[in-house]
Design a protein around this motif. Structure first.
Motif, short mmCIF file in Angstrom:
data_model
loop_
_atom_site.label_atom_id
_atom_site.label_comp_id
_atom_site.label_asym_id
_atom_site.label_seq_id
_atom_site.Cartn_x
_atom_site.Cartn_y
_atom_site.Cartn_z
N GLN A 249 0.85 -1.18 0.00
CA GLN A 249 0.00 0.00 0.00
C GLN A 249 0.89 1.24 0.00
O GLN A 249 2.04 1.19 0.45
CB GLN A 249 -0.89 0.02 1.25
CG GLN A 249 -1.88 -1.13 1.32
CD GLN A 249 -2.89 -1.11 0.21
OE1 GLN A 249 -2.89 -1.98 -0.66
NE2 GLN A 249 -3.74 -0.11 0.21
N PRO A 250 0.40 2.37 -0.47
CA PRO A 250 1.19 3.60 -0.39
C PRO A 250 1.52 3.97 1.05
O PRO A 250 0.76 3.64 1.98
CB PRO A 250 0.26 4.65 -1.03
CG PRO A 250 -0.70 3.87 -1.88
CD PRO A 250 -0.90 2.58 -1.16
N LEU A 260 -0.24 0.60 -4.21
CA LEU A 260 0.61 1.60 -4.87
C LEU A 260 0.68 1.32 -6.36
O LEU A 260 0.61 2.24 -7.20
CB LEU A 260 2.00 1.58 -4.23
CG LEU A 260 3.00 2.60 -4.75
CD1 LEU A 260 2.50 4.03 -4.56
CD2 LEU A 260 4.35 2.42 -4.03
N MET A 261 0.81 0.04 -6.72
CA MET A 261 0.88 -0.31 -8.14
C MET A 261 -0.36 0.12 -8.90
O MET A 261 -0.28 0.56 -10.05
CB MET A 261 1.06 -1.83 -8.29
CG MET A 261 1.40 -2.29 -9.69
SD MET A 261 1.13 -4.06 -9.99
CE MET A 261 2.04 -4.80 -8.64
N ALA A 262 -1.53 0.02 -8.25
CA ALA A 262 -2.78 0.33 -8.93
C ALA A 262 -2.88 1.79 -9.35
O ALA A 262 -3.57 2.11 -10.32
CB ALA A 262 -3.97 -0.03 -8.03
N TYR A 263 -2.17 2.68 -8.67
CA TYR A 263 -2.18 4.09 -9.07
C TYR A 263 -1.57 4.26 -10.46
O TYR A 263 -1.78 5.29 -11.11
CB TYR A 263 -1.44 4.94 -8.04
CG TYR A 263 -2.29 5.24 -6.82
CD1 TYR A 263 -3.12 6.36 -6.79
CD2 TYR A 263 -2.31 4.39 -5.73
CE1 TYR A 263 -3.92 6.63 -5.69
CE2 TYR A 263 -3.12 4.64 -4.62
CZ TYR A 263 -3.92 5.76 -4.62
OH TYR A 263 -4.74 6.01 -3.55
N GLY A 293 -2.05 -6.12 -13.73
CA GLY A 293 -2.11 -5.19 -14.85
C GLY A 293 -0.79 -4.79 -15.46
O GLY A 293 -0.76 -3.95 -16.37
N LEU A 294 0.33 -5.37 -15.01
CA LEU A 294 1.62 -5.02 -15.60
C LEU A 294 1.81 -5.71 -16.94
O LEU A 294 1.37 -6.84 -17.14
CB LEU A 294 2.76 -5.41 -14.66
CG LEU A 294 2.84 -4.68 -13.32
CD1 LEU A 294 4.05 -5.17 -12.54
CD2 LEU A 294 2.90 -3.16 -13.49
N ASP A 295 2.51 -5.03 -17.85
CA ASP A 295 2.86 -5.64 -19.13
C ASP A 295 4.09 -6.53 -19.02
O ASP A 295 4.25 -7.46 -19.82
CB ASP A 295 3.13 -4.54 -20.17
CG ASP A 295 1.89 -3.73 -20.49
OD1 ASP A 295 0.84 -4.34 -20.79
OD2 ASP A 295 1.96 -2.48 -20.43
N TYR A 296 4.96 -6.22 -18.08
CA TYR A 296 6.18 -7.01 -17.89
C TYR A 296 6.60 -6.91 -16.42
O TYR A 296 6.13 -6.02 -15.69
CB TYR A 296 7.31 -6.54 -18.80
CG TYR A 296 7.74 -5.10 -18.60
CD1 TYR A 296 8.73 -4.77 -17.69
CD2 TYR A 296 7.14 -4.06 -19.32
CE1 TYR A 296 9.12 -3.44 -17.49
CE2 TYR A 296 7.52 -2.74 -19.13
CZ TYR A 296 8.50 -2.44 -18.22
OH TYR A 296 8.89 -1.14 -18.02
#
Length: 354
Positions: A249-250, A260-263, A293-296
């Motif tokens: 989390q942030p 945090l990643m979701a932002y 949701g990451l591409d890599y």
């Protein structure tokens, strides 16, 4: 949902053969003048052999006065070209994209640290306007040198308090000229580097940026806005978020509604590919990051412990790396030279006691 072993195309036209990216890991192995050493050559080429779709150098210097580490690989002088040319060729021979991470230590430089504004704690002097522009031009010249050496592209290091990052930070950048004040002004140095690299290199040259959204006075929502602008402007091919822990989390108590990643995964990324680093250690972690949701995925510790981490995860999605601490002999067998092994001793619990 794309598989981790599926190819990933970039706007530049480059294609990663899979979704595994070697993190730009400081390793202190090159010669004191920045010339490539055999130890650094072996470390990087073993990761290309081990299946990484993109093999990235350590943070490599763009300006002699900005060197941040002993044994840092150099891109700031013509004398570096022979080694860099050999390195790029060897990485690409393994079917891996060869990317140089370009870095200026700024207020964290080893000698005469400089920053957008003076920093008494780190004994950094404020840069003059001429020095700002000279350092910007050094990033651009280093990218042109990387292209000359045969690298497929570069990543601009805008994280962890180093020079580009310090311009983004309202805490570290208190300038009153066009490079300070508003977020647009604080972003100007990075954007001028991007425009300059695009102008100095040929179409098809891959360009990425690394950002971190926390620490060093950074504001998560501001860095999110910078990331969105980079995606909308579409002048870069990939964005690399350094999160320390990709699943956390942030730190900001007002931003606890999502990770945090979701932002960043929720942004409208257009054709810009998004990846992240931070405690992505196992096959399950890689799948979780992809599903988020990451591409890599950007692999650091796992790549130190297993040069063939991508091959292992492809063969076994549940792969878990060897437990630490590990022996010096084990690290040497994985392509780490003496300087890198000694550096790993500063990572708590990573190397067995001598």
């Amino acid at each position: 949902m794309s598989s981790l072993i599926d190819p990933l195309s970039l706007k530049s036209g480059a294609v990663l053969k899979n979704r595994f990216v070697l993190a730009p890991l400081t390793n202190l192995q090159s010669h004191p003048d920045g010339v490539l050493s055999e130890d650094e050559f072996r470390w990087l080429t073993m990761r290309a052999e081990g299946g990484f779709g993109l093999t990235m150098t350590c943070a490599a210097s763009v300006q002699e006065s900005g060197v941040g580490f002993p044994g840092q690989l150099g891109f700031h002088d013509e004398k570096h070209l022979p080694g860099l040319t050999r390195l790029a060729s060897a990485i690409k021979a393994q079917g891996s994209l060869a990317i140089a991470q370009l870095h200026h230590g700024g207020l964290r430089a080893m000698k005469n640290p400089k920053a957008p504004s003076a920093d008494e704690k780190l004994k950094a002097e404020a840069m003059t306007l001429d020095e700002v522009r000279a350092s910007r031009d050094c990033f651009i010249q280093a990218a042109a040198r990387a292209e000359q050496a045969g690298f497929d592209g570069v990543e601009l290091h805008g994280a962890h308090g180093y020079l580009i990052c310090s311009f983004l930070s309202p805490q570290l950048n208190r300038r009153e000229d066009e490079y300070g004040g508003s977020l647009e002004n604080r972003t100007r140095f990075l954007m001028e580097c991007i425009d300059g690299v695009r102008a100095a290199t040929k179409p098809g040259f891959t360009l990425g940026v690394r950002l971190s959204p926390e620490r060093w006075g950074l504001v998560v929502t501001e860095i999110r806005d910078v990331a969105q602008r980079l995606m909308h402007d579409a002048k870069i091919d990939f964005l690399d978020m350094s999160l320390w822990d990709a699943f956390k989390q942030p730190n900001d108590e007002a931003l606890q509604d999502k990770s945090l990643m979701a932002y960043f995964t929720e942004l409208d990324r257009g054709d810009v590919r998004l990846g992240a680093a931070g405690k992505i250690m196992t096959g399950a972690d890689c799948a979780r990051a992809r599903d988020a949701g990451l591409d890599y995925v950007v692999i650091g510790r796992g790549a130190i412990l297993h040069h063939d981490f991508p091959h292992r995860v492809a063969a076994d999605p549940g792969f878990t790396p060897i437990q630490t601490p590990v022996s010096e002999d084990y690290l040497r067998s994985e392509g780490l030279g003496p300087a890198f092994v000694n550096y790993m001793r500063t990572w708590k619990g990573f190397v067995e006691a001598a």
